[in-house]
Design a protein around this motif. Structure first.
Motif, PDB file in Angstrom:
ATOM      1  N   PHE A 253       0.768  -0.947   0.353  1.00 50.91           N
ATOM      2  CA  PHE A 253       0.448   0.090  -0.021  1.00 50.91           C
ATOM      3  C   PHE A 253       0.697   0.919  -0.185  1.00 50.91           C
ATOM      4  N   THR A 254       1.844   1.429   0.757  1.00 47.61           N
ATOM      5  CA  THR A 254       3.193   2.524   0.747  1.00 47.61           C
ATOM      6  C   THR A 254       3.470   2.638  -1.184  1.00 47.61           C
ATOM      7  N   PHE A 255       3.663   1.581  -1.989  1.00 50.26           N
ATOM      8  CA  PHE A 255       4.129   1.039  -2.559  1.00 50.26           C
ATOM      9  C   PHE A 255       3.033   2.127  -3.418  1.00 50.26           C
ATOM     10  N   LEU A 256       1.672   1.394  -3.858  1.00 50.03           N
ATOM     11  CA  LEU A 256       0.912   2.076  -4.314  1.00 50.03           C
ATOM     12  C   LEU A 256       0.956   4.074  -4.339  1.00 50.03           C
ATOM     13  N   ALA A 257       1.064   4.531  -3.061  1.00 54.46           N
ATOM     14  CA  ALA A 257       1.187   5.494  -2.449  1.00 54.46           C
ATOM     15  C   ALA A 257       1.805   6.669  -3.007  1.00 54.46           C
ATOM     16  N   ALA A 258       3.076   5.655  -3.105  1.00 50.90           N
ATOM     17  CA  ALA A 258       4.386   6.500  -3.776  1.00 50.90           C
ATOM     18  C   ALA A 258       4.290   6.351  -4.872  1.00 50.90           C
ATOM     19  N   GLN A 259       3.502   5.533  -6.030  1.00 52.74           N
ATOM     20  CA  GLN A 259       3.932   5.196  -7.318  1.00 52.74           C
ATOM     21  C   GLN A 259       2.752   6.920  -7.827  1.00 52.74           C
ATOM     22  N   GLN A 260       1.931   7.449  -6.592  1.00 51.37           N
ATOM     23  CA  GLN A 260       1.139   8.736  -7.682  1.00 51.37           C
ATOM     24  C   GLN A 260       2.233  10.000  -7.340  1.00 51.37           C
ATOM     25  N   LEU A 261       2.997   9.833  -8.556  1.00 51.16           N
ATOM     26  CA  LEU A 261       4.328  11.684  -8.011  1.00 51.16           C
ATOM     27  C   LEU A 261       3.963  12.365  -8.727  1.00 51.16           C
ATOM     28  N   ASP A 262       3.181  12.177  -9.293  1.00 49.86           N
ATOM     29  CA  ASP A 262       2.443  13.469  -9.714  1.00 49.86           C
ATOM     30  C   ASP A 262       1.195  13.709  -9.817  1.00 49.86           C
ATOM     31  N   ARG A 263       0.800  13.410  -8.319  1.00 53.33           N
ATOM     32  CA  ARG A 263      -0.496  13.442  -7.477  1.00 53.33           C
ATOM     33  C   ARG A 263       0.170  15.080  -6.385  1.00 53.33           C
ATOM     34  N   ARG A 264      -1.234  16.239  -6.498  1.00 47.89           N
ATOM     35  CA  ARG A 264      -0.937  17.639  -6.487  1.00 47.89           C
ATOM     36  C   ARG A 264      -0.637  17.068  -4.538  1.00 47.89           C
ATOM     37  N   LEU A 265       0.298  18.036  -3.711  1.00 49.59           N
ATOM     38  CA  LEU A 265      -0.251  18.082  -2.562  1.00 49.59           C
ATOM     39  C   LEU A 265      -0.729  19.024  -2.205  1.00 49.59           C
ATOM     40  N   PRO A 266      -0.945  19.107  -0.320  1.00 49.69           N
ATOM     41  CA  PRO A 266      -1.756  20.433  -0.253  1.00 49.69           C
ATOM     42  C   PRO A 266      -1.205  21.969  -0.791  1.00 49.69           C
ATOM     43  N   ASP A 267      -0.092  22.322  -0.985  1.00 51.56           N
ATOM     44  CA  ASP A 267       0.647  22.819  -1.002  1.00 51.56           C
ATOM     45  C   ASP A 267       0.763  23.482  -2.759  1.00 51.56           C
ATOM     46  N   GLY A 268       0.164  22.262  -3.162  1.00 59.07           N
ATOM     47  CA  GLY A 268       0.356  22.923  -4.657  1.00 59.07           C
ATOM     48  C   GLY A 268       1.618  22.351  -5.962  1.00 59.07           C
ATOM     49  N   THR A 269       2.461  21.460  -4.876  1.00 61.13           N
ATOM     50  CA  THR A 269       3.195  21.092  -5.501  1.00 61.13           C
ATOM     51  C   THR A 269       3.685  19.149  -5.733  1.00 61.13           C
TER      52      THR A 269
ATOM     53  N   LEU B 290      14.251 -19.700 -28.458  1.00 59.32           N
ATOM     54  CA  LEU B 290      13.052 -18.720 -29.007  1.00 59.32           C
ATOM     55  C   LEU B 290      13.427 -17.827 -27.372  1.00 59.32           C
ATOM     56  N   LEU B 291      12.731 -16.151 -27.505  1.00 53.07           N
ATOM     57  CA  LEU B 291      12.283 -15.249 -26.770  1.00 53.07           C
ATOM     58  C   LEU B 291      11.140 -15.347 -25.943  1.00 53.07           C
ATOM     59  N   VAL B 292      11.255 -15.596 -25.004  1.00 50.65           N
ATOM     60  CA  VAL B 292       9.949 -15.406 -24.164  1.00 50.65           C
ATOM     61  C   VAL B 292       9.786 -14.527 -23.836  1.00 50.65           C
ATOM     62  N   VAL B 293       8.728 -13.607 -24.338  1.00 48.54           N
ATOM     63  CA  VAL B 293       7.929 -12.422 -24.132  1.00 48.54           C
ATOM     64  C   VAL B 293       6.402 -12.281 -23.487  1.00 48.54           C
ATOM     65  N   ASN B 294       6.125 -11.764 -22.750  1.00 43.91           N
ATOM     66  CA  ASN B 294       4.725 -11.926 -21.809  1.00 43.91           C
ATOM     67  C   ASN B 294       4.143 -10.703 -22.121  1.00 43.91           C
ATOM     68  N   ARG B 295       2.942 -10.850 -21.731  1.00 42.52           N
ATOM     69  CA  ARG B 295       1.851  -9.186 -21.843  1.00 42.52           C
ATOM     70  C   ARG B 295       1.696  -9.400 -20.359  1.00 42.52           C
ATOM     71  N   ARG B 296       1.953  -8.570 -19.818  1.00 39.43           N
ATOM     72  CA  ARG B 296       0.997  -8.278 -18.489  1.00 39.43           C
ATOM     73  C   ARG B 296      -0.513  -8.481 -17.975  1.00 39.43           C
ATOM     74  N   ALA B 297      -1.537  -8.685 -17.528  1.00 45.68           N
ATOM     75  CA  ALA B 297      -2.134  -9.367 -17.069  1.00 45.68           C
ATOM     76  C   ALA B 297      -3.318  -8.143 -16.970  1.00 45.68           C
ATOM     77  N   ASP B 298      -4.715  -7.346 -17.582  1.00 43.61           N
ATOM     78  CA  ASP B 298      -5.279  -6.234 -17.262  1.00 43.61           C
ATOM     79  C   ASP B 298      -5.967  -5.655 -16.029  1.00 43.61           C
ATOM     80  N   GLN B 299      -5.575  -7.024 -14.687  1.00 47.00           N
ATOM     81  CA  GLN B 299      -6.217  -6.440 -13.639  1.00 47.00           C
ATOM     82  C   GLN B 299      -5.206  -5.831 -12.796  1.00 47.00           C
ATOM     83  N   VAL B 300      -3.062  -6.524 -12.592  1.00 47.13           N
ATOM     84  CA  VAL B 300      -2.866  -6.028 -12.098  1.00 47.13           C
ATOM     85  C   VAL B 300      -2.093  -4.642 -12.289  1.00 47.13           C
ATOM     86  N   ARG B 301      -1.789  -4.150 -10.799  1.00 48.93           N
ATOM     87  CA  ARG B 301      -1.786  -2.919 -10.288  1.00 48.93           C
ATOM     88  C   ARG B 301      -0.457  -2.269 -11.587  1.00 48.93           C
ATOM     89  N   SER B 302       0.121  -2.781 -11.342  1.00 49.57           N
ATOM     90  CA  SER B 302       1.173  -2.133 -12.240  1.00 49.57           C
ATOM     91  C   SER B 302       1.435  -2.468 -13.519  1.00 49.57           C
TER      92      SER B 302
END
Length: 376
Positions: free
Chosen positions: A157-173, A208-220
């Protein structure tokens, strides 16, 4: 015409011939030098006007630009086991007061998902690690890499919160503007670096190189194409609170959980340490070469069940040759749909197997073809 005019004409012609013979080439040489120096000066002025180019540039391949910064390793020689060490420090990562409510929001949302299944798939708050700092040096005799990564405990949960790098803080930054310096990509507070994992490029016995596509329901990175195996460090599984994780063991766990492969079935090589500078996610890049299983056998193995089947939704099997992999990376339906660190991973795996020269020549040809077809 008088005799004097004829004599003057003859004298003028003689002097003209002498002047051309004696001075034409020196004058041409002087003019050529002036032009060359002028052009050099102009190029120098143009170069200076562009500014200084940082050596810390993220990986790119012609029109394909990524945020993956290769911090250590170039693929030519594997990094020896034990040369990249992890140290776990005491004290969990703490979010700043004005970001802590974001984590509380995520926790409340996931609690609601648990009570109301129709809302969506619930995400569990697993124990993770954050990167506190990095120290890179060379051994004194053979100049081999010696890397120490210091970690602190954190959670998903801390990781998901920290991923919001461009979300506005109370001071506008934003967290990105307040805490990150684009000129110093390796410096960041631990609470913004709550992700450390491994990415593996898997090559079958029939190349042969194995290339995977991530599922649509993962968060990252939902729906993005990427590594054959992607696994995050888990405090619960990889260290059980008693010791620091071992990166090779984490890669082996990912191979087992995502592809049902056991350690005796492949050779594993640590190639690089990479940072996604846009998302502040760290990764150890590996390549794994299957000893006996070809592509068809691997597909059959996966069809009989894998632990983490839900993480991927589809696979490509690409001939593991520089030209084929480069063409695949630059495909019109792929070029904008790669996980940020995947192109660098495949490049490093190719360099390890085929050599830098062959890979760079194939990359140059692929980029020229992409330019002719107008890809962007």
């Amino acid at each position: 015409m008088s005799g004097i005019e004829i004599v003057n004409g003859i004298v003028g012609a003689v002097f003209g011939i002498l002047f051309a013979t004696l001075f034409q080439q020196p004058l041409q040489d002087v003019w050529s030098t002036v032009r060359r120096r002028s052009a050099t000066s102009l190029r120098s002025l143009t170069y200076r006007s562009d500014g200084t180019v940082s050596t810390w540039s993220s990986f790119s391949l012609g029109p394909l630009h990524t945020s993956a910064l290769i911090v250590e390793g170039d693929g030519t020689h594997p990094i020896a086991p034990g040369a990249m060490r992890l140290q776990v420090l005491e004290g969990e990562v703490v979010l700043p007061d004005d970001m802590a409510p974001w984590r509380a929001e995520i926790a409340a949302e996931e609690e609601l998902r648990g009570q109301e299944p129709a809302v969506g798939v619930r995400i569990w708050n697993g124990p993770r690690y954050a990167v506190e700092s990095l120290a890179v040096s060379r051994t004194p005799l053979d100049e081999q890499p010696d890397v120490l990564v210091r970690l602190r405990p954190t959670d998903y949960f801390t990781f998901l919160a920290a991923q919001q790098l461009d979300r506005r803080l109370p001071d506008g930054t934003t967290p990105r503007a307040r805490y990150l310096d684009p000129g110093d990509p390796l410096s960041a507070p631990a609470f913004l670096q709550c992700s450390f994992g491994v990415n593996v490029a898997v090559v079958t016995a029939d190349h042969l190189l194995v290339v995977n596509r991530r599922a649509d329901q993962v968060r990252s990175g939902p729906g993005l194409w990427g590594a054959s195996v992607n696994e995050g460090l888990s405090r619960h599984i990889d260290s059980a609170g008693r010791h620091a994780p071992d990166l090779h063991d984490v890669a082996r766990r990912g191979m087992r959980e995502e592809l049902s492969l056991e350690s005796h079935e492949y050779a594993l090589y640590l190639l690089a340490l990479v940072l996604d500078v846009d998302r502040r996610q760290w990764s150890a890049h590996f390549s794994a070469h299957l000893k006996d299983l070809n592509g068809e056998a691997l597909r059959a193995r996966i069809s009989r069940g894998v632990t983490d089947r839900w993480e991927h939704q589809s696979q490509d099997y690409v001939p593991f040759r520089p030209a084929d992999v480069m063409e695949h990376l630059l495909r019109d339906d792929r070029i904008h749909h790669w996980a940020p660190v995947a192109p660098a991973l495949f490049h490093l795996a190719l360099v390890h197997a085929h050599g830098r020269g062959a890979v760079e020549r194939a990359e140059a040809r692929a980029v020229r073809r992409a330019g002719r077809t107008g890809r962007s």
